[in-house]
Design a protein around this motif. Structure first.
Motif, PDB file in Angstrom:
ATOM      1  N   ARG A 174      19.341  42.113  31.071  1.00 23.48           N
ATOM      2  CA  ARG A 174      19.921  40.768  31.040  1.00 23.48           C
ATOM      3  C   ARG A 174      20.595  40.447  32.361  1.00 23.48           C
ATOM      4  NH1 ARG A 174      25.038  39.247  27.203  1.00 23.48           N
ATOM      5  NH2 ARG A 174      25.932  40.918  28.468  1.00 23.48           N
ATOM      6  N   GLY A 175      21.291  41.456  32.937  1.00 25.48           N
ATOM      7  CA  GLY A 175      22.004  41.194  34.179  1.00 25.48           C
ATOM      8  C   GLY A 175      22.662  42.443  34.723  1.00 25.48           C
ATOM      9  N   LEU A 176      23.535  42.230  35.693  1.00 24.01           N
ATOM     10  CA  LEU A 176      24.204  43.319  36.389  1.00 24.01           C
ATOM     11  C   LEU A 176      25.711  43.070  36.395  1.00 24.01           C
ATOM     12  CD1 LEU A 176      24.195  45.860  38.252  1.00 24.01           C
ATOM     13  CD2 LEU A 176      23.903  44.275  40.182  1.00 24.01           C
ATOM     14  N   CYS A 191      30.181  39.654  36.935  1.00 22.25           N
ATOM     15  CA  CYS A 191      28.964  39.724  36.123  1.00 22.25           C
ATOM     16  C   CYS A 191      27.957  38.675  36.581  1.00 22.25           C
ATOM     17  CB  CYS A 191      29.290  39.500  34.646  1.00 22.25           C
ATOM     18  SG  CYS A 191      30.457  40.698  33.952  1.00 22.25           S
ATOM     19  N   PHE A 192      26.703  39.118  36.746  1.00 21.08           N
ATOM     20  CA  PHE A 192      25.656  38.261  37.279  1.00 21.08           C
ATOM     21  C   PHE A 192      24.456  38.246  36.327  1.00 21.08           C
ATOM     22  CE2 PHE A 192      28.131  40.149  40.659  1.00 21.08           C
ATOM     23  CZ  PHE A 192      28.502  39.045  41.421  1.00 21.08           C
ATOM     24  N   ILE A 198      22.460  31.932  34.584  1.00 25.18           N
ATOM     25  CA  ILE A 198      23.875  32.024  34.971  1.00 25.18           C
ATOM     26  C   ILE A 198      23.964  32.905  36.212  1.00 25.18           C
ATOM     27  CG2 ILE A 198      26.206  32.620  34.228  1.00 25.18           C
ATOM     28  CD1 ILE A 198      24.998  32.691  31.329  1.00 25.18           C
ATOM     29  N   GLU A 199      24.232  32.312  37.357  1.00 25.85           N
ATOM     30  CA  GLU A 199      24.301  33.118  38.568  1.00 25.85           C
ATOM     31  C   GLU A 199      25.457  34.113  38.481  1.00 25.85           C
ATOM     32  OE1 GLU A 199      24.272  30.690  42.045  1.00 25.85           O
ATOM     33  OE2 GLU A 199      22.147  30.194  41.809  1.00 25.85           O
ATOM     34  N   GLU A 200      26.674  33.598  38.296  1.00 29.71           N
ATOM     35  CA  GLU A 200      27.832  34.469  38.067  1.00 29.71           C
ATOM     36  C   GLU A 200      28.635  33.915  36.914  1.00 29.71           C
ATOM     37  OE1 GLU A 200      31.727  36.573  40.157  1.00 29.71           O
ATOM     38  OE2 GLU A 200      30.316  35.443  41.396  1.00 29.71           O
ATOM     39  N   SER A 230      35.865  36.376  38.998  1.00 32.28           N
ATOM     40  CA  SER A 230      35.055  35.215  39.356  1.00 32.28           C
ATOM     41  C   SER A 230      35.962  34.166  40.008  1.00 32.28           C
ATOM     42  CB  SER A 230      34.406  34.628  38.108  1.00 32.28           C
ATOM     43  OG  SER A 230      35.407  34.131  37.230  1.00 32.28           O
ATOM     44  N   LYS A 231      35.354  33.063  40.442  1.00 37.10           N
ATOM     45  CA  LYS A 231      36.134  31.984  41.059  1.00 37.10           C
ATOM     46  C   LYS A 231      37.180  31.453  40.094  1.00 37.10           C
ATOM     47  CE  LYS A 231      35.622  27.512  43.371  1.00 37.10           C
ATOM     48  NZ  LYS A 231      34.666  26.471  43.833  1.00 37.10           N
ATOM     49  N   ARG A 232      36.797  31.274  38.810  1.00 39.68           N
ATOM     50  CA  ARG A 232      37.748  30.790  37.802  1.00 39.68           C
ATOM     51  C   ARG A 232      38.654  31.920  37.324  1.00 39.68           C
ATOM     52  NH1 ARG A 232      36.191  25.814  34.967  1.00 39.68           N
ATOM     53  NH2 ARG A 232      37.283  26.642  33.154  1.00 39.68           N
ATOM     54  N   GLY A 233      38.102  33.103  37.172  1.00 37.31           N
ATOM     55  CA  GLY A 233      38.879  34.274  36.798  1.00 37.31           C
ATOM     56  C   GLY A 233      39.308  34.295  35.346  1.00 37.31           C
TER      57      GLY A 233
END
Length: 262
Positions: A174-176, A191-192, A198-200, A230-233
């Protein structure tokens, strides 16, 4: 047809932080393709569809492009809406029926607490593709049920990481998730999920069902504080209890309204 819809910032104590999720209340069945179209139109990392006429209450989660088996922040968002707007259905504990089994949500001092099945990651050989994706070799690479987990030495490495998303789409998962010990909390992560649209992801509850057992073993403790960078955190309190992970956090309701499906 009109459907009640809400948006909640999950794992947040103030608006415009944490991870936003839409919650659509269903009183009758809705076709899968319509649910996917609504999620695509919302263009949030997750839209949850909550069938309140079913017992136990059914929950499903859609990204803008696919349905997923488990989503933590949208489950927390859905529980917040049920506790606040449908208290006769919610009671003291909500039991959601989902593709990942029964998921319990209760009120707690930190806001709401999710009771999820543990996802114990397994150490795996390091595919050179991951070094190309991350442009740095991780200390360890592990595989959980849905995601890969790359472990690093320190928080700054996690903050500075700029994965190649085009290459990331080539991994068979699903992702990394990337993670390291935190400066002010036990561990940090990012999470990516580009393959899921969903990029991040801002804050990923489901990833912490894998992160919690890993770091619990590393630190030899069963209660941990986490921060997703993340940017929002977002901040999460995590507890490992045998085959369950308890993830708690706050939430803020952004809007309530209705959508029209013609």
């Amino acid at each position: 047809m009109k459907l009640k819809m809400y948006q909640v910032d999950a794992f947040a104590d103030k608006l415009f932080s944490g991870n936003p999720a839409a919650v659509v209340i269903l009183e009758s069945p809705l076709e899968d393709n319509v649910m996917q179209s609504i999620a695509s139109e919302n263009n949030l990392s997750e839209t949850a569809f909550v069938s309140i006429k079913e017992s136990p209450i059914s929950i499903r989660w859609f990204t803008p492009s696919i349905e997923v088996d488990l989503c933590g922040h949208a489950t927390l968002a859905s529980a917040r809406i049920l506790f606040d707007y449908y208290p006769s259905l919610a009671g003291e504990e909500i039991n959601f029926d989902s593709r990942s089994g029964t998921l319990k949500v209760t009120k707690c001092v930190d806001g709401l607490c999710l009771n999820f099945p543990v996802d114990q990651p397994v150490l795996t050989a390091l595919d050179p593709l991951f070094i190309r994706i991350l442009d740095i070799e991780p200390l360890k690479l592990l595989r959980g049920k849905d995601d890969f987990l790359a472990v690093f030495e320190n928080q700054k490495q996690i903050e500075d990481m700029q994965p190649c998303l085009a290459l990331l789409k080539k991994i068979n998962a699903r992702g990394l998730v990337i993670s390291a010990p935190g400066n002010e909390v036990d561990f940090v992560s990012r999470c990516f999920y580009p393959e899921a649209g969903i990029e991040e992801d801002p804050v990923t509850g489901s990833a912490h069902t894998m992160l919690t057992p890993y770091w619990a073993n590393e630190f030899d403790k069963d209660q941990l504080q986490a921060h997703q960078l993340s940017k929002r955190g977002g901040k999460l309190n995590c507890k490992l209890a045998n085959d369950r992970v308890y993830i708690s956090g706050d939430s803020v309701i952004y809007f309530e309204g209705a959508i029209s499906i013609i």
